[in-house]
Design a protein around this motif. Structure first.
Motif, PDB file in Angstrom:
ATOM      1  N   ALA A  49       6.845   6.330 -28.768  1.00 48.84           N
ATOM      2  CA  ALA A  49       7.211   7.405 -29.597  1.00 48.84           C
ATOM      3  C   ALA A  49       8.146   8.492 -29.323  1.00 48.84           C
ATOM      4  O   ALA A  49       8.299   9.446 -29.281  1.00 48.84           O
ATOM      5  N   MET A  50       9.235   7.384 -29.062  1.00 50.04           N
ATOM      6  CA  MET A  50      10.631   8.310 -28.766  1.00 50.04           C
ATOM      7  C   MET A  50      11.716   8.200 -29.684  1.00 50.04           C
ATOM      8  O   MET A  50      11.769   7.316 -30.509  1.00 50.04           O
ATOM      9  N   THR A  51      12.525   9.360 -29.978  1.00 46.05           N
ATOM     10  CA  THR A  51      13.678   9.406 -31.026  1.00 46.05           C
ATOM     11  C   THR A  51      14.664   9.867 -29.925  1.00 46.05           C
ATOM     12  O   THR A  51      14.466  10.979 -29.130  1.00 46.05           O
ATOM     13  N   ILE A  52      15.840   9.389 -30.097  1.00 38.59           N
ATOM     14  CA  ILE A  52      16.981   9.791 -29.306  1.00 38.59           C
ATOM     15  C   ILE A  52      18.210   9.969 -30.134  1.00 38.59           C
ATOM     16  O   ILE A  52      18.407   8.961 -30.934  1.00 38.59           O
ATOM     17  N   VAL A  53      18.919  10.813 -29.873  1.00 35.94           N
ATOM     18  CA  VAL A  53      20.187  11.000 -30.624  1.00 35.94           C
ATOM     19  C   VAL A  53      21.458  11.147 -29.464  1.00 35.94           C
ATOM     20  O   VAL A  53      21.164  12.073 -28.514  1.00 35.94           O
ATOM     21  N   ILE A  54      22.435  10.656 -29.503  1.00 36.52           N
ATOM     22  CA  ILE A  54      23.684  10.680 -28.660  1.00 36.52           C
ATOM     23  C   ILE A  54      24.705  10.873 -29.601  1.00 36.52           C
ATOM     24  O   ILE A  54      24.897  10.051 -30.530  1.00 36.52           O
ATOM     25  N   THR A  55      25.515  11.953 -29.491  1.00 42.02           N
ATOM     26  CA  THR A  55      27.085  11.852 -30.099  1.00 42.02           C
ATOM     27  C   THR A  55      27.799  11.890 -29.012  1.00 42.02           C
ATOM     28  O   THR A  55      27.770  12.314 -27.907  1.00 42.02           O
ATOM     29  N   SER A  56      29.244  11.451 -29.580  1.00 45.40           N
ATOM     30  CA  SER A  56      30.080  11.231 -28.549  1.00 45.40           C
ATOM     31  C   SER A  56      31.544  11.361 -29.078  1.00 45.40           C
ATOM     32  O   SER A  56      31.679  11.517 -30.237  1.00 45.40           O
ATOM     33  N   ASP A  57      32.643  11.323 -28.461  1.00 49.15           N
ATOM     34  CA  ASP A  57      34.041  11.474 -28.842  1.00 49.15           C
ATOM     35  C   ASP A  57      34.298  10.598 -30.029  1.00 49.15           C
ATOM     36  O   ASP A  57      33.998   9.240 -29.848  1.00 49.15           O
ATOM     37  N   PRO A  58      34.637  10.792 -31.194  1.00 59.52           N
ATOM     38  CA  PRO A  58      34.781   9.864 -32.397  1.00 59.52           C
ATOM     39  C   PRO A  58      35.753   9.072 -32.364  1.00 59.52           C
ATOM     40  O   PRO A  58      35.885   8.438 -33.301  1.00 59.52           O
ATOM     41  N   THR A  59      36.703   9.412 -31.669  1.00 57.61           N
ATOM     42  CA  THR A  59      38.079   8.721 -31.493  1.00 57.61           C
ATOM     43  C   THR A  59      38.622   8.328 -30.103  1.00 57.61           C
ATOM     44  O   THR A  59      39.598   8.715 -29.633  1.00 57.61           O
ATOM     45  N   PRO A  60      37.615   7.551 -29.589  1.00 56.75           N
ATOM     46  CA  PRO A  60      37.852   6.981 -28.325  1.00 56.75           C
ATOM     47  C   PRO A  60      38.954   6.011 -28.274  1.00 56.75           C
ATOM     48  O   PRO A  60      38.904   5.185 -29.337  1.00 56.75           O
ATOM     49  N   PRO A  61      39.691   5.646 -27.052  1.00 56.30           N
ATOM     50  CA  PRO A  61      40.282   4.495 -26.817  1.00 56.30           C
ATOM     51  C   PRO A  61      39.442   3.278 -26.376  1.00 56.30           C
ATOM     52  O   PRO A  61      38.385   3.756 -26.166  1.00 56.30           O
ATOM     53  N   GLY A  62      39.938   2.356 -26.384  1.00 55.39           N
ATOM     54  CA  GLY A  62      39.307   1.290 -25.623  1.00 55.39           C
ATOM     55  C   GLY A  62      38.053   0.676 -26.782  1.00 55.39           C
ATOM     56  O   GLY A  62      38.071   0.911 -28.040  1.00 55.39           O
ATOM     57  N   SER A  63      37.163  -0.267 -26.078  1.00 54.38           N
ATOM     58  CA  SER A  63      36.156  -0.834 -26.847  1.00 54.38           C
ATOM     59  C   SER A  63      34.987  -0.096 -27.112  1.00 54.38           C
ATOM     60  O   SER A  63      34.254   0.338 -26.194  1.00 54.38           O
ATOM     61  N   GLY A  64      34.632   0.031 -28.163  1.00 55.14           N
ATOM     62  CA  GLY A  64      33.304   0.831 -28.781  1.00 55.14           C
ATOM     63  C   GLY A  64      32.259  -0.009 -28.225  1.00 55.14           C
ATOM     64  O   GLY A  64      31.237   0.583 -27.913  1.00 55.14           O
ATOM     65  N   SER A  65      32.191  -1.461 -28.270  1.00 55.50           N
ATOM     66  CA  SER A  65      31.204  -2.125 -27.964  1.00 55.50           C
ATOM     67  C   SER A  65      30.802  -2.102 -26.463  1.00 55.50           C
ATOM     68  O   SER A  65      29.538  -1.971 -26.294  1.00 55.50           O
ATOM     69  N   ALA A  66      31.888  -1.766 -25.528  1.00 57.22           N
ATOM     70  CA  ALA A  66      31.336  -1.665 -24.152  1.00 57.22           C
ATOM     71  C   ALA A  66      31.034  -0.449 -23.952  1.00 57.22           C
ATOM     72  O   ALA A  66      29.891  -0.381 -23.335  1.00 57.22           O
ATOM     73  N   TYR A  67      31.062   0.695 -24.681  1.00 55.99           N
ATOM     74  CA  TYR A  67      30.356   1.906 -24.457  1.00 55.99           C
ATOM     75  C   TYR A  67      29.043   1.835 -24.914  1.00 55.99           C
ATOM     76  O   TYR A  67      28.320   2.469 -24.380  1.00 55.99           O
ATOM     77  N   LEU A  68      28.750   1.272 -26.224  1.00 53.97           N
ATOM     78  CA  LEU A  68      27.611   1.085 -26.608  1.00 53.97           C
ATOM     79  C   LEU A  68      26.595   0.283 -25.749  1.00 53.97           C
ATOM     80  O   LEU A  68      25.448   0.520 -25.561  1.00 53.97           O
ATOM     81  N   ARG A  69      27.199  -0.599 -24.939  1.00 55.39           N
ATOM     82  CA  ARG A  69      26.234  -1.283 -23.900  1.00 55.39           C
ATOM     83  C   ARG A  69      25.949  -0.313 -22.809  1.00 55.39           C
ATOM     84  O   ARG A  69      25.028  -0.201 -22.225  1.00 55.39           O
ATOM     85  N   HIS A  70      26.820   0.844 -22.524  1.00 53.03           N
ATOM     86  CA  HIS A  70      26.489   1.811 -21.478  1.00 53.03           C
ATOM     87  C   HIS A  70      25.445   2.581 -22.101  1.00 53.03           C
ATOM     88  O   HIS A  70      24.467   3.105 -21.391  1.00 53.03           O
TER      89      HIS A  70
END
Length: 342
Positions: free
Chosen positions: A303-324
């Protein structure tokens, strides 16, 4: 579990002050694991906010840097999840016949003359599932596409690289075609429809966001929504399209949206109608994903809903951050909800 007496507690994390909301629903999360989640999210330099609800009650609310949980933020391609919800609302309102309706019927006489014959076979569902078969407008093609003088024509007149209903080809142009179709079929802007059919029943505000050269609101990118607004959209899906006693999405729409239609070549997760489909800590999980780490997770089994917002213009791999971020949810938040129920 030891209860936490103050309803508001200030925590200092890596030199930053964050506000944790502990109300009557604090028991919905295990205290030690919730604290670990707060710390780990703060240690990720890109994280702007973390918002967690269990059983519809906000049990964790953190602002680290950037816009807070009540402030609009650019949610990038998480806009595609919101647009998919709007398409569902348009079906409930009778504007769209269903996900099998050919997009040509909604576009009508505005269909560009130089499209390939197969365009008439593309359905609303194909566009939502990124299965139009048309060459992508994202990735290496994105810059040229948004620099064109007619985004809809440029998206609809691309060559076919697969048949409609074939493999997943992630393309923002698919979502923008839907935004244009809703506008032309209704005679109202996408934002007006979104505010009336999503914003009002969910009691959220959907602010202005960019438009194309013809004035069509950008379908699938650059929407500005607060984490609290996104939470309501997640809750709408968790409750099978009904919120506050009002049916907003058609019966069965959530099931259709969370049915795998293809697989993303970027993260190997399955994809439905605007939602990625995976498993986290052994639980079925559904998420919308925007560039840079704009995330909306729904985990129905806890029964959980989660929202995370982040820096929308990051350097590096977005996929790596998604794994975190996936690890944060799988290793702390889901176990925290499960342990609190034991």
């Amino acid at each position: 579990m030891t209860s936490i007496s103050p309803q508001l507690r200030l925590c200092c994390l890596s030199g930053l002050f964050a506000l944790v909301v502990w109300g009557q629903s604090a028991a919905a999360l295990d205290e030690s694991l919730a604290a670990e989640a707060v710390t780990r999210a703060g240690e990720l330099e890109r994280t702007h906010s973390l918002l967690v609800a269990v059983d519809g009650e906000i049990v964790l609310e953190e602002s680290y840097r950037g816009p807070g949980t009540a402030q609009p933020a650019n949610v990038k391609s998480l806009s595609k999840t919101v647009l998919a919800a709007l398409v569902g609302a348009a079906i409930e309102q009778g504007l769209v016949a269903g996900d099998e309706q050919p997009i040509a019927e909604l576009i009508g006489t505005r269909m560009p003359e130089n499209t390939e014959p197969g365009v008439s076979d593309i359905t609303v569902g194909h566009l939502l599932a990124m299965q139009s078969g048309l060459e992508r407008t994202s990735g290496a093609n994105y810059g040229r596409w948004v620099a064109s003088d007619d985004w809809v024509t440029a998206a609809l007149t691309r060559p076919f690289v697969d048949a409609p209903g074939g493999r997943m080809l992630y393309s923002t142009g698919n979502s923008h075609i839907l935004s244009a179709a809703l506008t032309w079929a209704s005679g109202r802007t996408t934002r007006e429809l979104a505010q009336d059919w999503l914003g009002n029943p969910l009691n959220i505000v959907i602010p202005e966001w960019p438009r194309d050269p013809q004035g069509i609101y950008f379908g699938g990118n650059d929407m500005n929504l607060s984490p609290r607004a996104l939470l309501q959209i997640g809750e709408l899906y968790r409750h099978d399209g009904v919120l506050n006693g009002e049916r907003v999405l058609p019966e069965g729409w959530v099931e259709n949206s969370w049915t795998p239609r293809g697989r993303s070549p970027f993260n190997n997760n399955q994809y439905g109608y605007g939602w990625f489909i995976t498993e986290l800590d052994g639980e079925p999980a559904y998420y919308g994903w925007g560039f840079g780490g704009q995330m909306l997770y729904v985990i129905p089994s806890v029964a959980m809903t989660i929202v995370i917002t982040s820096d929308p213009t990051p350097p590096g791999s977005g996929s790596a951050y998604l794994r975190h971020l996936d690890a944060l949810v799988a290793e702390t938040l889901i176990p925290a909800a499960r342990r609190a129920r034991q």
